[in-house]
Design a protein around this motif. Structure first.
Motif, PDB file in Angstrom:
ATOM      1  N   TYR A  85     117.928 -35.636  49.713  1.00 37.88           N
ATOM      2  CA  TYR A  85     117.652 -37.051  49.194  1.00 37.88           C
ATOM      3  C   TYR A  85     117.053 -37.152  47.876  1.00 37.88           C
ATOM      4  N   GLU A  94     126.636 -36.763  38.308  1.00 35.97           N
ATOM      5  CA  GLU A  94     126.192 -38.303  38.265  1.00 35.97           C
ATOM      6  C   GLU A  94     125.083 -38.730  37.038  1.00 35.97           C
ATOM      7  N   ARG A 114     125.367 -33.173  42.292  1.00 37.38           N
ATOM      8  CA  ARG A 114     125.439 -34.569  42.016  1.00 37.38           C
ATOM      9  C   ARG A 114     124.517 -34.930  40.691  1.00 37.38           C
ATOM     10  N   SER A 159     116.442 -40.462  45.110  1.00 36.05           N
ATOM     11  CA  SER A 159     116.596 -41.953  44.866  1.00 36.05           C
ATOM     12  C   SER A 159     117.417 -42.027  43.559  1.00 36.05           C
ATOM     13  N   LYS A 181     117.861 -50.066  49.997  1.00 40.07           N
ATOM     14  CA  LYS A 181     119.049 -49.188  50.391  1.00 40.07           C
ATOM     15  C   LYS A 181     119.407 -48.681  51.577  1.00 40.07           C
ATOM     16  N   ASN A 182     118.241 -48.032  52.140  1.00 39.21           N
ATOM     17  CA  ASN A 182     118.097 -47.228  53.294  1.00 39.21           C
ATOM     18  C   ASN A 182     116.864 -47.309  54.036  1.00 39.21           C
ATOM     19  N   LEU A 225     119.830 -40.146  42.953  1.00 39.08           N
ATOM     20  CA  LEU A 225     121.160 -39.729  43.082  1.00 39.08           C
ATOM     21  C   LEU A 225     121.983 -40.440  44.407  1.00 39.08           C
ATOM     22  N   SER A 226     123.322 -40.352  44.384  1.00 40.50           N
ATOM     23  CA  SER A 226     123.975 -40.915  45.389  1.00 40.50           C
ATOM     24  C   SER A 226     123.468 -40.328  46.719  1.00 40.50           C
ATOM     25  N   THR A 227     123.647 -40.935  47.994  1.00 37.01           N
ATOM     26  CA  THR A 227     123.226 -40.389  49.113  1.00 37.01           C
ATOM     27  C   THR A 227     124.318 -39.476  49.765  1.00 37.01           C
ATOM     28  N   PHE A 228     123.813 -38.352  50.019  1.00 38.12           N
ATOM     29  CA  PHE A 228     124.779 -37.076  50.441  1.00 38.12           C
ATOM     30  C   PHE A 228     124.821 -37.054  52.232  1.00 38.12           C
ATOM     31  N   SER A 251     121.007 -42.217  55.436  1.00 41.15           N
ATOM     32  CA  SER A 251     122.124 -42.855  55.226  1.00 41.15           C
ATOM     33  C   SER A 251     122.729 -44.138  55.987  1.00 41.15           C
TER      34      SER A 251
END
Ligand code: FES
Length: 234
Positions: A35, A157, A153, A37, A17-18, A39-42, A62
């Motif tokens: 970062y 989340e 997060r 994996s 994904k990144n 959690l959502s990317t901040f 990102s």
């Protein structure tokens, strides 16, 4: 499916994904503070910054990998940026590292050593804030928070609670329960996940040490004498 050139090596990617994930898949270590994996990317800390072949620098967590990209994870520019970021974070951070319960396990401390930060050239302009001892499970020290948002997060989340979030703006920004409340006044279930994801000593497990901290902060000699007779209150 495609490939990137990372530090001169051809590295294939599929559905990563990144770019950071591709870099790590290649066995290259890039420092991160915000970062995870799970959690959502901040994209807040910018420590994962890399440089491309046009001299552009960006946070690798990102951006999605693109076929044919050429990036450098350890160029002089990137190393300079990372060191400056850690120095700025330390400038706004409480400096009681030698007595901090997280000493030796603090990611910020480890990065400062690894990146060769020997002194901090900037003044701490943040106002000292009181610790939150209201929870039976954790102690929250806003003076050690680096605003990575990991606790926010994970609480929202993964735990689905949302007991803490960002408040205020600019140099006043901090992570805390809404409306200036203490942790015990929220829906916190004392799971301790925030402590697990916190890279510094901003959220720690409440132990007897926590009690000693509180008593020392309150200059409560009676409580200190009970819990830690060997400690003297200045
Ligand atoms: Fe990428 Fe923090 S790890 S910005």
């Amino acid at each position: 499916m495609g490939f990137m050139i990372i530090d001169g090596r051809k590295v294939e990617f599929t559905d990563e994904k990144n770019i950071l994930t591709v870099i790590r898949k290649a066995g290259i270590d890039v420092p991160t503070l915000c970062y995870h994996s799970e959690l959502s990317t901040f994209g807040a800390c910018r420590l994962c910054t890399v440089e491309d072949d046009r001299g552009r620098t960006f946070a690798s967590c990102s951006e999605e990998p693109r076929d044919g990209m050429v990036i450098y994870t350890n160029s002089e520019k990137v190393r300079k940026y990372r060191k400056l970021i850690v120095e700025l974070l330390l400038a706004a951070h409480c400096r009681d590292c030698t007595t901090c319960i997280k000493s030796g396990e603090c990611v910020l401390q480890e990065l400062a050593h690894r990146l060769g930060v020997k002194k901090v050239r900037f003044q701490n302009t943040r106002e000292e804030r009181p610790l939150d001892f209201s929870s039976p499970a954790i102690v929250r020290d806003p003076n050690k928070c680096i605003l990575c948002g990991n606790c926010v997060r994970v609480c929202d989340e993964i735990q689905g609670i949302g007991a803490i979030d960002f408040a205020y703006r600019g140099t006043d920004a901090m992570v805390m329960p809404a409306f200036d409340r203490q942790i015990a006044e929220t829906d916190c279930v004392n799971c301790g996940q925030c402590r697990v994801f916190c890279p510094t000593g901003a959220i720690t497990i409440r132990t007897n040490i926590g009690e000693v901290w509180k008593a020392l902060a309150d200059k409560d000699t009676r409580v200190v004498a009970q819990i830690a007779p060997a400690v003297r209150v200045a």
